[in-house]
Design an enzyme around this catalytic site. Structure first.
Site, PDB file in Angstrom:
ATOM      1  N   CYS A   2       1.900  82.999   5.667  1.00  0.00           N
ATOM      2  CA  CYS A   2       2.160  84.431   5.858  1.00  0.00           C
ATOM      3  C   CYS A   2       0.858  85.211   6.012  1.00  0.00           C
ATOM      4  O   CYS A   2       0.166  85.481   5.034  1.00  0.00           O
ATOM      5  CB  CYS A   2       2.983  84.975   4.691  1.00  0.00           C
ATOM      6  SG  CYS A   2       3.283  86.746   4.797  1.00  0.00           S
ATOM      7  N   CYS A  55       0.773  88.601   4.250  1.00  0.00           N
ATOM      8  CA  CYS A  55       0.543  88.526   2.806  1.00  0.00           C
ATOM      9  C   CYS A  55      -0.906  88.162   2.496  1.00  0.00           C
ATOM     10  O   CYS A  55      -1.491  88.718   1.573  1.00  0.00           O
ATOM     11  CB  CYS A  55       1.432  87.457   2.164  1.00  0.00           C
ATOM     12  SG  CYS A  55       3.100  87.406   2.812  1.00  0.00           S
ATOM     13  N   ASP A  56      -1.462  87.216   3.223  1.00  0.00           N
ATOM     14  CA  ASP A  56      -2.735  86.621   2.792  1.00  0.00           C
ATOM     15  C   ASP A  56      -3.932  86.870   3.711  1.00  0.00           C
ATOM     16  O   ASP A  56      -5.054  86.504   3.366  1.00  0.00           O
ATOM     17  CB  ASP A  56      -2.545  85.090   2.644  1.00  0.00           C
ATOM     18  CG  ASP A  56      -1.491  84.770   1.587  1.00  0.00           C
ATOM     19  OD1 ASP A  56      -1.355  85.572   0.648  1.00  0.00           O
ATOM     20  OD2 ASP A  56      -0.796  83.746   1.715  1.00  0.00           O
TER      21      ASP A  56
END
Ligand code: NAP
Length: 307
Positions: free
Chosen positions: A134, A137-138
């Protein structure tokens, strides 16, 4: 006689726990089957920095424990068991767990979707550290670093383009010459000065040093030759699988197995609701799943009142 629950929630994760919180506070005494591995995809995420309310970020498992605690405080009953099958053909609806049948007037499905991993050598050790599924997200953790994105579909193109905001260089690694991605998304990536595309390469093994991921050994599927690439971050974008096989034939899904809503969060069967990644091929965020879990709980509550 078997008790008939007002609501059974199938699946945990942000959508499930939020649905649990709302239905519990609505005095519906919900029962959740959270799965043997409760908590969903966030149990594999080290730091969550994009969920509002955590200014310092929070570890995925810790956030899931807090969401669960919060819902339990208001009366959600959680059983860490998998649902084997369901029967939505008559009311009350039937949910079979470890051979035992449970009945409910309404059901909320929040079983999520799992990102597909490559399962290359060393992947398990690097999950949530250097290797992620992701970018939203990261990506932020890889500012000014070199990263790779694996895949040739729209997701890979989207992730690669998004990562150019942070990374100094993004290399798209694809196993063949042709891309499944739409021409527009492909062009955006192919013409980007920070992105390089490497064709005919499959990740064989992840490499690491004392500070984490350091690269990968890529294999050319045509002749088996090996090529090393350096990177400190890697994003696998080769698709997702919705957790819906246990629902086969019970509610309408698309060709990939994602549940289709017919009205708000209600599925094709009145009284059966769905929320989170099990219906969502677009956003796939903890916050959007939680929001949809709240919607499903409110829709279920209203439906129960009217029926
Ligand atoms: P996808 O279209 O199924 O593409 C998956 C890609 O991963 C393919 O290039 C495939 O390669 C590769 N792949 C699969 N297994 C692999 C493996 N074991 N090793 C290496 N590569 C592997 O999946 P997606 O990109 O997640 O998209 C899913 C759906 O969502 C699509 O309909 C897409 O259009 C849609 N989507 C749309 C948007 C948007 O419009 N903004 C954004 C994201 C996704 P091969 O081609 O060689 O099989």
């Amino acid at each position: 006689m078997t008790a008939v629950h007002n609501v059974i929630i199938i699946g945990s994760g942000p959508a499930g726990y939020t649905a649990g919180l709302y239905t519990a506070r609505g005095m519906l005494e919900p029962l959740m089957f959270a799965g043997y591995a409760s908590g969903g995809q966030l149990m594999l995420t080290s730091d969550i920095e994009n969920f509002p309310g955590y200014p310092e970020g929070i570890a995925g498992p810790e956030m899931m424990a807090e969401l669960r605690q919060q819902a339990e405080r208001f009366g959600l009953t959680v059983e860490d068991k998998n649902v084997e099958k369901v029967d939505f053909s008559s009311r009350p609806f039937k949910v079979t767990v470890e051979g035992e049948e449970h009945l409910a007037k309404a059901i909320i499905i929040t079983t999520g979707a799992d990102a597909i991993w490559l399962n290359a050598e060393g992947e398990r050790e690097q999950k949530g550290k250097g290797v992620s599924t992701c970018a939203t997200c990261d990506g932020f953790f890889f500012r000014d670093q070199e990263v790779i994105v694996v895949g040739g579909g729209d997701s890979a193109m989207e992730e690669a383009h998004f990562l150019t905001r942070f990374a100094s260089k993004v290399t798209v690694v694809h196993r063949r010459e042709y891309f499944r991605a739409s021409q527009t998304m492909y062009d955006r990536v192919a013409n980007h000065p920070k992105i390089e595309i490497v064709l005919h390469r499959q990740v064989k093994r992840w490499l690491s040093d004392e500070s984490g991921l350091s690269g990968a050994i890529l294999e050319d599927p045509r002749d088996g030759s090996e090529h090393e690439i350096s990177c400190t971050g890697a994003f696998i974008a080769i698709g997702h699988t919705p957790n819906t096989p246990f629902l086969e034939g019970q509610v309408k899904t698309d060709e990939s197995g994602y549940i289709i809503h017919s009205e708000h969060t209600m599925t094709s069967v009145p009284g059966i609701f769905a929320a989170g990644d099990v219906v969502d091929t677009r956003y796939r965020q903890a916050i959007t799943a939680a929001g949809m879990g709240c919607q499903a709980a409110m829709d279920a509550e209203k439906w129960l009142e009217e029926n």
